[in-house]
Design an enzyme around this catalytic site. Structure first.
Site, PDB file in Angstrom:
ATOM      1  CG  HIS A 200      62.462  97.323  59.388  1.00  0.00           C
ATOM      2  ND1 HIS A 200      62.253  98.493  59.829  1.00  0.00           N
ATOM      3  CD2 HIS A 200      61.033  96.679  59.072  1.00  0.00           C
ATOM      4  CE1 HIS A 200      61.067  98.858  59.972  1.00  0.00           C
ATOM      5  NE2 HIS A 200      60.287  97.755  59.678  1.00  0.00           N
ATOM      6  CG  ASP A 251      57.547 101.122  60.096  1.00  0.00           C
ATOM      7  OD1 ASP A 251      56.568 100.904  59.562  1.00  0.00           O
ATOM      8  OD2 ASP A 251      58.382 100.488  60.672  1.00  0.00           O
TER       9      ASP A 251
END
Length: 338
Positions: A200, A251
């Site tokens: 991220h 994800d």
């Protein structure tokens, strides 16, 4: 008539396959409310449910053009073995990013000590499952765990993956506990390096990005999930300006489409910079493939074939094929394996 062209397969460097079951839930609520529902979903899984759900999810990935996956796995050792079996069934290269969890989350996710965690990793290695070290986050692992895990990964030559700077509250809590931002803490604990991937980095500041650049670490961007969870935008222009390697992940698996991940990454950069073509096509393909393989420690992964006769590519000149694939196609252009 199907007309095929071969490309390197895409590499999904960050997956939580069980979260495929959550798509569409908790709409209109924030990340932290979503997280509670996610943890409840995690608690219900057994090796049998993981084997079934992951085989189906990995088959979707394979059909979409992902030929390797890094499963960031925090559902326990027995389910990690089931996940590896599911990947073998789906014929997708698999790296178990086995998660270290010292605090927070349901009890079944946590280990009592770093030595207990390492014992789990060694059991996976004994089964000849490719593994990576994965301290979940600076919230889940205290300083002493991060230091020991950084040393172990380095000594064993294993990749290390960790969530960091996904949410503002995470940054605030890290500053309150340690007087450092998350990536600063990782650097201080010896967790950054050429085998490290930070997942991220949505709220990383300039100092943290410099630390990633100087250490040779990689960032894994997960644009469709970051959009779904309201995480924010990767500082794409500042990342590229520094030459920090990027890879992609699905994800939470709200979408399973590498073309969309890469297109959104370029879209973020265009909106931030006000110009087009920030990431050249060849660079995007490297982000989607070779960079992810390197982040997972993979030397080989399968190729894919795409249908150049697909309706999305009709009228596209051969010299513009790769650019058109990333600009305007979805995963249905991939010819199913076999």
């Amino acid at each position: 008539m199907t007309r095929a062209v071969t490309l390197p397969g895409f590499v999904n460097a960050h997956s939580h396959a069980f979260q495929r079951a959550l798509r569409g839930r908790a709409a209109g609520r924030d990340f932290w409310a979503w997280r509670e529902g996610m943890l409840a979903e995690a608690k219900r899984h057994s090796p049998d449910t993981v084997r079934e759900l992951y085989a189906r999810t990995y088959a979707e990935m394979r059909a979409a053009g992902y030929t390797a996956v890094g499963e960031f796995h925090y559902l326990g050792l027995d389910t990690a073995l089931a996940a590896a079996d599911a990947a073998a069934e789906a014929e997708i290269a698999f790296v178990c990013l086995h998660v270290a969890y010292a605090r927070g989350g349901p009890e079944g996710m946590r280990q009592d000590s770093v030595s207990a965690y390492v014992a789990e990793v060694e059991r996976l290695r004994e089964r000849e499952i490719a593994v990576g070290i994965a301290p979940h986050s600076v919230r889940a692992c205290p300083r002493e765990w991060l230091e020991e895990l950084g040393r172990y990964a380095s000594a064993e030559g294993l990749v290390l993956h960790v969530h960091a700077d996904e949410q503002p509250r995470e940054v605030e809590e890290c500053l309150a506990e340690h007087g450092l931002r998350p990536i600063e803490l990782l650097a201080d604990c010896g967790c950054l390096g050429s085998r490290t991937t930070v997942v991220h980095a949505t709220h990383a500041n300039g100092v943290e990005l410099d630390l990633l650049r100087d250490s040779g670490s990689t960032i894994c961007a997960c644009p469709t999930t970051e959009a779904d969870l309201g995480d924010g935008f990767l500082p794409a222009l500042r990342v590229r300006h520094r030459g920090i390697p990027l890879c992609i992940g699905s994800d939470s698996n709200i979408r399973i489409d590498p073309f969309e991940e890469l297109r959104e990454l370029e879209g973020i950069a265009r909106r931030q910079g006000g110009k087009r073509g920030v990431f050249p096509t060849d660079e995007l393909l490297q982000i989607g493939g070779a960079n992810g393989a390197q982040a997972l420690g993979l030397e080989v992964w399968d190729e894919i074939s795409v249908d150049t006769g697909h309706r999305s590519l009709q009228g596209v000149a051969p010299e513009h094929l790769h650019a058109a694939l990333l600009a305007g196609c979805s995963a249905d252009v991939v010819i199913p394996p076999g």
